[in-house]
Structure formats: C-alpha cells, structure tokens
Design an enzyme around this catalytic site. Structure first.
Site, PDB file in Angstrom:
ATOM      1  N   GLN A 104      29.896  -1.551 -39.685  1.00  0.00           N
ATOM      2  CA  GLN A 104      29.304  -2.881 -39.706  1.00  0.00           C
ATOM      3  C   GLN A 104      27.949  -2.868 -39.012  1.00  0.00           C
ATOM      4  O   GLN A 104      27.849  -2.532 -37.835  1.00  0.00           O
ATOM      5  CB  GLN A 104      30.211  -3.878 -38.997  1.00  0.00           C
ATOM      6  CG  GLN A 104      29.636  -5.281 -39.018  1.00  0.00           C
ATOM      7  CD  GLN A 104      30.664  -6.306 -38.591  1.00  0.00           C
ATOM      8  OE1 GLN A 104      30.898  -6.493 -37.404  1.00  0.00           O
ATOM      9  NE2 GLN A 104      31.285  -6.967 -39.545  1.00  0.00           N
TER      10      GLN A 104
ATOM     11  N   HIS B 191      25.619  -5.276 -37.663  1.00  0.00           N
ATOM     12  CA  HIS B 191      25.571  -6.694 -37.305  1.00  0.00           C
ATOM     13  C   HIS B 191      24.193  -7.200 -37.698  1.00  0.00           C
ATOM     14  O   HIS B 191      23.188  -6.554 -37.403  1.00  0.00           O
ATOM     15  CB  HIS B 191      25.800  -6.862 -35.802  1.00  0.00           C
ATOM     16  CG  HIS B 191      26.057  -8.273 -35.384  1.00  0.00           C
ATOM     17  ND1 HIS B 191      25.099  -9.237 -35.433  1.00  0.00           N
ATOM     18  CD2 HIS B 191      27.179  -8.878 -34.935  1.00  0.00           C
ATOM     19  CE1 HIS B 191      25.624 -10.387 -35.012  1.00  0.00           C
ATOM     20  NE2 HIS B 191      26.878 -10.191 -34.706  1.00  0.00           N
TER      21      HIS B 191
ATOM     22  N   ARG C  60      29.243 -10.828 -42.230  1.00  0.00           N
ATOM     23  CA  ARG C  60      28.128 -10.092 -41.631  1.00  0.00           C
ATOM     24  C   ARG C  60      27.446  -9.116 -42.579  1.00  0.00           C
ATOM     25  O   ARG C  60      26.228  -8.944 -42.532  1.00  0.00           O
ATOM     26  CB  ARG C  60      28.638  -9.324 -40.403  1.00  0.00           C
ATOM     27  CG  ARG C  60      28.974 -10.261 -39.278  1.00  0.00           C
ATOM     28  CD  ARG C  60      29.602  -9.527 -38.122  1.00  0.00           C
ATOM     29  NE  ARG C  60      29.789 -10.455 -37.000  1.00  0.00           N
ATOM     30  CZ  ARG C  60      30.388 -10.135 -35.874  1.00  0.00           C
ATOM     31  NH1 ARG C  60      30.860  -8.924 -35.699  1.00  0.00           N
ATOM     32  NH2 ARG C  60      30.507 -11.027 -34.915  1.00  0.00           N
TER      33      ARG C  60
ATOM     34  N   LEU D 172      22.791  -6.950 -29.045  1.00  0.00           N
ATOM     35  CA  LEU D 172      23.364  -7.985 -29.891  1.00  0.00           C
ATOM     36  C   LEU D 172      22.875  -9.403 -29.589  1.00  0.00           C
ATOM     37  O   LEU D 172      22.725  -9.791 -28.438  1.00  0.00           O
ATOM     38  CB  LEU D 172      24.883  -7.964 -29.725  1.00  0.00           C
ATOM     39  CG  LEU D 172      25.619  -8.614 -30.885  1.00  0.00           C
ATOM     40  CD1 LEU D 172      25.395  -7.821 -32.151  1.00  0.00           C
ATOM     41  CD2 LEU D 172      27.093  -8.700 -30.570  1.00  0.00           C
TER      42      LEU D 172
ATOM     43  N   GLU E 129      26.664 -14.065 -33.010  1.00  0.00           N
ATOM     44  CA  GLU E 129      26.783 -14.851 -34.219  1.00  0.00           C
ATOM     45  C   GLU E 129      26.944 -16.347 -33.903  1.00  0.00           C
ATOM     46  O   GLU E 129      26.671 -17.197 -34.749  1.00  0.00           O
ATOM     47  CB  GLU E 129      28.013 -14.340 -34.976  1.00  0.00           C
ATOM     48  CG  GLU E 129      28.145 -14.878 -36.361  1.00  0.00           C
ATOM     49  CD  GLU E 129      29.224 -14.131 -37.146  1.00  0.00           C
ATOM     50  OE1 GLU E 129      29.310 -12.899 -37.017  1.00  0.00           O
ATOM     51  OE2 GLU E 129      29.962 -14.790 -37.879  1.00  0.00           O
TER      52      GLU E 129
ATOM     53  N   ARG F 153      34.526  -6.397 -41.056  1.00  0.00           N
ATOM     54  CA  ARG F 153      35.256  -7.217 -40.086  1.00  0.00           C
ATOM     55  C   ARG F 153      34.576  -8.563 -39.906  1.00  0.00           C
ATOM     56  O   ARG F 153      33.357  -8.643 -39.823  1.00  0.00           O
ATOM     57  CB  ARG F 153      35.301  -6.498 -38.741  1.00  0.00           C
ATOM     58  CG  ARG F 153      35.911  -7.333 -37.635  1.00  0.00           C
ATOM     59  CD  ARG F 153      36.019  -6.567 -36.332  1.00  0.00           C
ATOM     60  NE  ARG F 153      34.737  -6.308 -35.690  1.00  0.00           N
ATOM     61  CZ  ARG F 153      34.063  -7.209 -34.971  1.00  0.00           C
ATOM     62  NH1 ARG F 153      34.510  -8.438 -34.846  1.00  0.00           N
ATOM     63  NH2 ARG F 153      32.916  -6.871 -34.410  1.00  0.00           N
TER      64      ARG F 153
ATOM     65  N   PHE G 273      32.639 -19.741 -37.053  1.00  0.00           N
ATOM     66  CA  PHE G 273      32.076 -18.401 -37.107  1.00  0.00           C
ATOM     67  C   PHE G 273      32.032 -17.950 -38.550  1.00  0.00           C
ATOM     68  O   PHE G 273      32.781 -18.476 -39.388  1.00  0.00           O
ATOM     69  CB  PHE G 273      32.953 -17.436 -36.297  1.00  0.00           C
ATOM     70  CG  PHE G 273      32.188 -16.667 -35.253  1.00  0.00           C
ATOM     71  CD1 PHE G 273      31.492 -17.337 -34.263  1.00  0.00           C
ATOM     72  CD2 PHE G 273      32.174 -15.276 -35.248  1.00  0.00           C
ATOM     73  CE1 PHE G 273      30.800 -16.626 -33.286  1.00  0.00           C
ATOM     74  CE2 PHE G 273      31.484 -14.570 -34.281  1.00  0.00           C
ATOM     75  CZ  PHE G 273      30.800 -15.239 -33.301  1.00  0.00           C
TER      76      PHE G 273
ATOM     77  N   HIS H  25      27.040  -1.886 -35.223  1.00  0.00           N
ATOM     78  CA  HIS H  25      27.801  -2.688 -34.284  1.00  0.00           C
ATOM     79  C   HIS H  25      29.265  -2.280 -34.181  1.00  0.00           C
ATOM     80  O   HIS H  25      29.856  -2.296 -33.109  1.00  0.00           O
ATOM     81  CB  HIS H  25      27.695  -4.147 -34.736  1.00  0.00           C
ATOM     82  CG  HIS H  25      28.392  -5.115 -33.855  1.00  0.00           C
ATOM     83  ND1 HIS H  25      28.137  -5.191 -32.507  1.00  0.00           N
ATOM     84  CD2 HIS H  25      29.329  -6.064 -34.112  1.00  0.00           C
ATOM     85  CE1 HIS H  25      28.887  -6.157 -31.970  1.00  0.00           C
ATOM     86  NE2 HIS H  25      29.630  -6.687 -32.919  1.00  0.00           N
TER      87      HIS H  25
END
Lengths: 253, 624
Positions: free
Chosen positions: B244, B246, B319, B260, B263, B421, B118, B385
């Site tokens: 954030q 995304h 991100r 969403l 990722e 994050r 990730f 997000h």
C-alpha cells in the site's frame, strides 16, 4: 542548499567517553537526527543513537543538544546559527551505555510501581458512558510519548542519583494524575500515594519538565500542582483529616 | 550466551504482539516478549486515524456485515474471506475491551466511543483519540502488560514470573528441531551477548517492510524481519506484490519525505487539488465505485452534513485509488512545487477545530515544514506505508502454514486485507488476530511438548552472528541499503511493468551476492551498521518476493498496478501468489484462493460481485 556543519558528538560510555569533533554536510530542511544519520553512514558506522519514527511520536531519539534535552528528530538544523558548533550528548540523568544511548530502565521500574487502572468490578465492555469534557483532562496526559526528557531535566534526579529511589519523576506524576482524573478509575488515595510513596513532595514546581515536553503537556500546572493542592487540603484541613481517619476505621471494621 | 525457557516467545511488541502476549498469559502460560526497540516504541504508535469497529455508536445501521463488505470491497475481493469475517465480527469487542483496560477514546454526545469517517468505510466507524489513536492503543496494551505483571508479583512474588519483556533484542533465527519450532536465537544490542529462547511456540508480530523502499512512512524497524524469519523457517508468504502506497505522505522538506499525513484530514473534510486548483479526484472514480461516490463538488460537500442522501466525496476512495490518481496528476505536470499535490483542510474547518481534531498533524507541519495547516494547504504524495502480503496463516488460529509452532499476526500476516487495506482496519487487525495468535499458540503449547534446541543449531546460529566481523574489506551495509531502496522505488514501486520487474529481479540477485561479503566496523554493542547487515538480508528476501510475485500477476488490482496490464482480471482474483524460500532464492507458486461460502456471498448485491467474479463463480456462488 548544502552546508558544512561542525558537530561535537559524545562517543563511548560514562567513564571512558569523550566528545569528538566531526564536520558533516547538512541539507535544507534537515533535523539534527538526519545529520547524525549522515555521520553514521559516512564517518562512524557504529555510532549509537536510538530512534524510530522520526516524527516526534515515539519519543526514542531523546538526547541533549547544546545542553538542552531535545528530540533529535524535532530539532531543525535551521534553528542554529550558520557557524554554530552543535554539541550532541546523551541524557545526563541516566547511565550511558554507548555514545548517545542511555540506560533508561529507571523509568520502566517506576512504571511498575504505579498501581494500575482499576475499573469498576461490574463494568461490562461497551457499557461505559463518559462525557468528552471528563475524559479530556486525562487525555492530555495520555499524549505522553515517554521520551523521558522531563525525567532527564528534573533537577531532583538530574544530578542526584540518591533521590532516584524515592522519586518517580514528572512522567509518572502525570501517569498518577491521569488515573486519578480517569472517570472510571476506582482506586482511592492515588494523590496520597503520590505524596507518600512516589516523592511528589520533592517537586518544587520549577516547571522545567513542562518546558522540555515535546507534546506540550502542562505537567506542572495540570498534574503536579492540582495533586499537591488536594494532598495539602486533606493533610491540613482538620475536618477532612478526621473524615479520612474515620472512613479508614470503618473499612477496617 | 544467555539461555531462557518459555512457553511462548512473541517477537514484536506492537499492538499485535502485546495483544498476543496478554492472551497467552491469561491462558496461564509463560511468555517472553522480544522488542526490537524499547518497550512502547513500536510502529503502532504511528497509527493516527483510528481503529475500525462496527459498534454503531454514530450510525446505528452499521454492523459486522457492512464492515465485512467494505473490507472485501477495499481488498478487491482478494481477501481471505474467513479473516475478513472474523475481523468484522470481533473488532467491536476488542475495542470495548481496551476501554476496560483504561483506554480513553473520544466520546459522542451520549458518552459512547466516538467514531469517524474514513476512506472505504460506509459509516463512521473509526474509534479514535484525536489523531494519535495508535499511541493510545500501544500505551493501553503496555499498561495492561504492567497490570498483569503487578498481579504476578502479588500472586507469585515476582513481576516477571510469567511475562518478561526483552527490549532491544534482535532475533536472527527461528530454530527448529524435528520439523517443529523449538526456539529463537538472537543477540542483545545493549551488550552484544547472544540469547537463546527455548520455546515450543513463537508468535511473529514484527510489522511491515517499508524500509525496503526509499520513500516510506515506516521507521527503521520496518525491515520485514518476521516475513524473512518465516521464509527461512519454511513458511510461506502470500501475495507479496500488494504494497500500500498511502496517498498522502509529506513531500517537503526532503528529510521528512514519506512521513504520513493521516487520512483523517480527508475524513474531516480535506480536499485534494492540483496546480490548476482543480479538485481532481472526481475524474478518477472507477466504475466499481460509481454508485457510492459523488461525481460533483456540490453533492460531495453536502455529504459532510447529510450522509444519508448524498454520496461520499471521492477523496475518500480506498487508498490505492487515491494514490494512483495523485501519481497520475504529478506525472501529467499538474503537481505542486515539490512533486506532490495539495491537500487543504483550512478552507473547510475553523482553525480551532483543526487543532482539536488533528493536533499532531498541525504540530508535525508547523515544526517540521513551517506550514500552518489551519491557514494553508499541505503538499502531499504517495509513500510506501503497508504491506498487505505476509505470512500464510490459518485464519482461526493464526498458525503459519507449514511450520508447526509458528504463528503470525498483524502486518506480518497475509490474507486479511486482500489487495488493499482500508484505513483503520490495521489497528483492528492487530487486536483481533493478535488475540487469536496468543490463543492459538496457547492451545498448541498445551498439546506440544517443548523440544530441546541442539548444540549444533546453536553453534550454527552463533556463527552467523559473528560472520560480518570476521570479514574485512567488504561492502558498506549503508551503501547497499541505499542501492536496494533506489531500485525497489524505481522498478517495483507504485506503477510496474514486466521489463522493469525483470531488471529488478536481476539487480536484487546481484545485491544478494554482494551482501555475503558485507563487513562491519566496531564491536557488537549498539552497532547500527552491524545490525543493518541482518536487516539487509531480510529486506532482500522481501524485495525478491515482491518483484517475483509482481511479475507473474498480469493484472492491476489494489496495491499492485501493472502499466502493461491495466485492468482487473477475474481469473487472477481467484489466485494467491505463494512465495517460499529454497535457501538460495524465492520461488513463487500459484494457489487457489478459498471460495467464499454461500452465506457470505449472499451478503452482496450480485451486480456488485459480477464486476469482480467470473460467470462460473457467479452461478456457483450464492445460495439463491
């Protein structure tokens, strides 16, 4: 592209409610839930509908659309004919609280009646070893988003309030199957309990539940039928029947 | 009015709330869990990629120190070091414990819990179940609660003797007596009846604030309720400017804009291209990440099979970097037809593998956009997000600073993620700090007697609930919400400048005056317009706090990008923006960020820290 849609929406509760006609805009690419939200924002500020994720992942916006149990967030407006009137009603198997919101507490009560996962007593965190192929069977059932559309469509309880007491419904048959097939679950006789206490025998495998499942879980083929077959095996095979009795006696002694 | 008495009230039934409730129950206490929706529907179900924990099942070089470093790096060193440390150390135990409670994660060939790559994580680290990990987590916690209730039924004759779930209850206020938490007030949506919970401790686990913005991956529940409740109870919010966006939300059709796209699509080999067909991320690797990310396609492609000898593809940058890059491509006129960029996994993986690894993405695009991701590219763009900012807490106990008896965990708490994050760090955050909040609250309750809520407090709380019905001819809450979302999106969004933030602050103040006159139709029962009138009040506080924090932070870092201050400023790295509420408006003050102790400082290469810290900090910092 915006077009005018004719919609009939249930307003009120089970006793005093009725269908109300509305005319509302729908834009390209929208789903039924979008249009319901537009009705809320522009015409009926207090129209009640449950929803959360709007992505088919939480199972909150279950309603009946033209009589079929559906998720409102996953039903595209483009799936209806141009001049079709879209009728949206609350789930029929459960009491209506208001408009499109029903009392689904039946399902939470049934969840409480299913014995929980029972890991080996000496299982230490991090020590479990399971093969992917062995977890996949239960993983299919763990995809369930608890939309309760299967419960709503199941004819054992859809129009038979009297069966609710003794019938857990497809959602909980897959829960039992999931635990029964879980490589680490130690509780025995889950299938027998499904038969004796949760009404598995009342299901006559018409597969209506499988048809409405938005997660495409093969409820009947992969959970209900295998459990029914195994229950029958034990019940009618004299050797296995005797075996089960002897084992039980040993446990008593 | 209904009246209840508990040791602990948990507000929120997502991962953090349920984990807190389990811990508090296991400490022997009586717990009420308040859900905004039905039990098991919380926003945690939306988490896709996985839960980050350095179990080292796929790469044995992983460990808490590596995870800690990645988390600090991802947050651009603005994280509260202690939270990041606890999180990295404890997350493996929290994941393994879920397995003992019945969770079924995907497996490695040896039969251990599988872990996937990730963004921002050095090794494959995310325990996962396809791309529906959040559902597995929430269901496991939900079933754990049921298991504890079944045990209570056996032991005490009543399943709800120690844990009771109150579904579809809206909390309007945290009540205090003598400066300490004494309970919670709200109403049941099912029938409009008001409810009082008397309890010496309250755990906020209410999630995020996404609905403050127009394009968001959050559900209707993400209205910053816990953030606002904490402010109104006298608590602080830390660094609310960090949001954030995304990088990959759906952009088409309009009705799913913001939804969403996990990722994992990139973790499993998906590449980002612009309208010229160029894989543009190579152009956007910031200096601080140059040694960890491949600067050419060949090396990036090799990484998928050989992670030891190659650097990672830049699609897997944190991100904030990817979101800004997509934003820049679209602005430069190289976007996709619907204002995003292309994300393609079809050329990398065979169709059956895509369907196996990314089942819900396949489903989501097929059913909502008529796009078959095994054959064609997705169109994606940034979506609001997650909020890194949140309630200021003590890292070890999750106790909210300044409000005895109040605790906060999960997205509603601040500090853990710094300015940005990493994916996968939120599910682990929920578990680690959910447990700590449950424990913190339990320990607090054992030494703090319950205070009785006064009749006066009850009367005031009840009047507030009734108010929107007593007014007539006021503004429509739906219209005001739309106006707020429009202004936050345009003026407090992904790229910010001083003049726009100033304009936002003024407009927010104007809406605040107008919501005092909001009136609603119908009655209390399941009335979304009525409900929105409370949510609006919360969202306005969030928007005000975000805009006022953003205008003072004159630098760009993580989820806060200032067009007029494009670089990071090491001076600002040492500062948290602390929001509090005077009863009329939000006030933002600066506070020093706690210093990393030498043993944590020593975990980093000094050359890396130099990129973030001042020379004075470098000389003071480590033990060497």
């Amino acid at each position: 592209m915006t077009r005018k849609i004719k919609m009939r929406i249930w307003r009120g509760n089970s006793e005093t409610g009725s269908l109300q006609d509305v005319s509302v805009d729908a834009n390209e690419g929208e789903v039924v839930l979008d249009v319901i939200h537009r009705v809320q924002a522009t015409q009926m500020g207090d129209l009640a509908v449950r929803w959360n994720c709007k992505a088919g992942k939480c199972g909150s916006c279950s309603v009946e659309i033209n009589g079929k149990p559906r998720l409102a967030c996953m039903t595209q407006m483009a799936s209806f004919a141009e001049d079709e009137t879209i009728t949206v009603t609350p789930l029929r198997a459960f009491p209506v609280i208001k408009d499109l919101v029903t009392d689904v507490s039946f399902n939470y009560k049934k969840a409480m009646e299913i014995p929980s996962f029972e890991p080996p007593a000496d299982l230490k965190p991090g020590e479990a070893r399971m093969q992917q192929i062995d977890v996949e069977r239960s993983q299919e059932f763990r995809k369930c988003i608890e939309c309760f559309l299967c419960q709503d469509t199941c004819h054992v309880i859809r129009d038979h309030e009297e069966n609710k007491k003794s019938f857990a419904g497809p959602r909980f048959f897959i829960r039992i199957a999931e635990l029964d097939m879980h490589p680490l679950d130690m509780l025995r006789n889950r299938k027998q309990k499904a038969q004796e206490e949760h009404g598995l025998g009342m299901c006559n495998i018409t597969k209506c539940c499988t048809e409405v499942c938005p997660e495409h879980i093969r409820i009947t083929d992969n959970a209900i039928i295998p459990m029914k077959e195994r229950v029958v095996d034990v019940k009618y095979d004299p050797v296995r029947w005797l075996g089960s009795k002897i084992r039980r006696r040993e446990e008593v002694l | 009015m209904e009246r209840h008495n508990y040791d602990i009230v948990v507000i929120g039934a997502g991962g953090a709330g349920l984990r807190a409730a389990v811990e508090a129950r296991e400490a022997g206490l009586r717990v009420a869990i308040i859900c905004k929706s039905l039990f098991g529907k919380a926003h945690t179900v939306m988490a896709e990629g996985g839960v980050a924990a350095s179990m080292g099942n796929v790469n044995e070089n992983d460990g808490w120190k590596v995870h800690f470093r990645d988390t600090m790096r991802g947050g651009k060193f603005l994280n509260h070091y202690r939270m990041a440390e606890l999180h990295a150390k404890e997350s493996p135990d929290r994941v393994w414990e879920l397995e003992v409670w019945g969770a079924l994660f995907d497996r490695t060939a040896e039969g251990k819990i599988s872990q996937r790559n990730f963004g921002g994580h050095e090794y494959p680290r995310l325990a996962h179940v396809g791309d529906r990990t959040g559902l597995e987590l929430i269901r496991t916690m939900q079933q754990r609660i049921v298991a504890l209730q079944q045990k209570d039924k056996r032991d005490h004759g009543n399943a709800e003797s120690h844990i009771k779930v109150f579904a579809e209850v809206t909390v309007t206020e945290i009540l205090k007596e003598g400066g300490k938490v004494a309970g919670v007030y709200g109403y049941r949506r099912e029938n409009g009846v008001e409810v009082l919970f008397e309890a010496p401790a309250v755990v906020l686990a209410t999630g995020g604030v996404g609905k403050t913005f127009k394009i968001t991956s959050n559900s209707w529940e993400g209205t910053g309720d816990g953030h606002a409740l904490a402010l109104k109870a006298g608590g602080n919010l830390v660094d609310m400017e960090f949001l954030q966006f995304h990088p990959t939300g759906m952009v088409w059709p309009p009705s799913v804009r913001g939804l969403l796209v996990t990722e994992s699509v990139r973790g499993d080999g998906g590449v980002l291209t612009n309208s010229d067909g160029i894989r543009f991320m190579f152009k956007y690797i910031p200096d601080v990440f140059k040694d960890k990310y491949a600067d050419n396609e060949e090396e990036a492609d090799r990484w998928y099979n050989d992670q030891t000898n190659n650097r990672r593809p830049p699609e897997l940058l944190p991100r904030d970097e990817v979101a800004r890059a997509i934003n820049a491509e679209v602005k430069a006129g190289r976007g996709s037809p619907h204002g995003g960029v292309f994300l393609d996994v079809s050329k990398r993986l065979p169709a059956d593998v895509i369907k196996k690894k990314l089942p819900s993405m396949w489903h989501q695009f097929m059913e909502l956009a008529n796009v078959d991701i095994t054959k064609e590219a997705m169109e994606v763009g940034p979506t609001c997000h997650y909020v890194m900012g949140g309630v200021e807490v003590d890292p070890d106990t999750a106790a909210a600073v300044g409000v005895p008896g109040l605790f906060a965990a999960g997205e509603v708490a601040g500090g853990m993620h710094g300015s940005n994050r990493l994916g996968g760090n939120s599910l682990s955050d929920l578990l680690v700090f959910g447990r700590r909040a449950g424990l913190g609250a339990a320990n607090y309750v054992k030494s703090a007697p319950a205070a009785k809520v006064s009749d006066e407090s009850i009367k005031r709380a009840a009047e507030k609930i009734q108010a929107p019905f007593d007014r007539t001819g006021g503004e429509n809450p739906y219209a005001l919400h739309e106006e707020l979302q429009e202004l936050t999106q345009n003026l407090v969004g992904i790229i910010r400048t001083k003049s726009e933030l100033q304009e936002a602050i003024e407009k927010i103040a104007d809406i605040r005056k107008r919501i005092e006159k909001v009136s609603v139709s119908g009655d209390r029962q399941f009335n979304p317009g009525f409900h929105l009138s409370f949510d609006l009040d919360n969202m306005l506080l969030i928007a005000e706090s975000t805009a006022k924090s953003a205008i003072v932070r004159e630098e760009s870092r993580g989820g806060h990008t200032r067009d007029d201050f494009p670089g990071m400023n090491p001076k600002w790295r040492q500062i948290n923006n602390i929001s509090s509420f005077t009863g009329k408006e939000i006030v933002v003050k600066q506070q020093d960020l706690p210093n990393m102790p030498a043993e944590l400082f020593d975990l980093f290469d000094p050359h890396e820290l130099e990129k973030y810290m001042t020379p004075e900090e470098m000389t003071k910092g480590g033990s060497k």
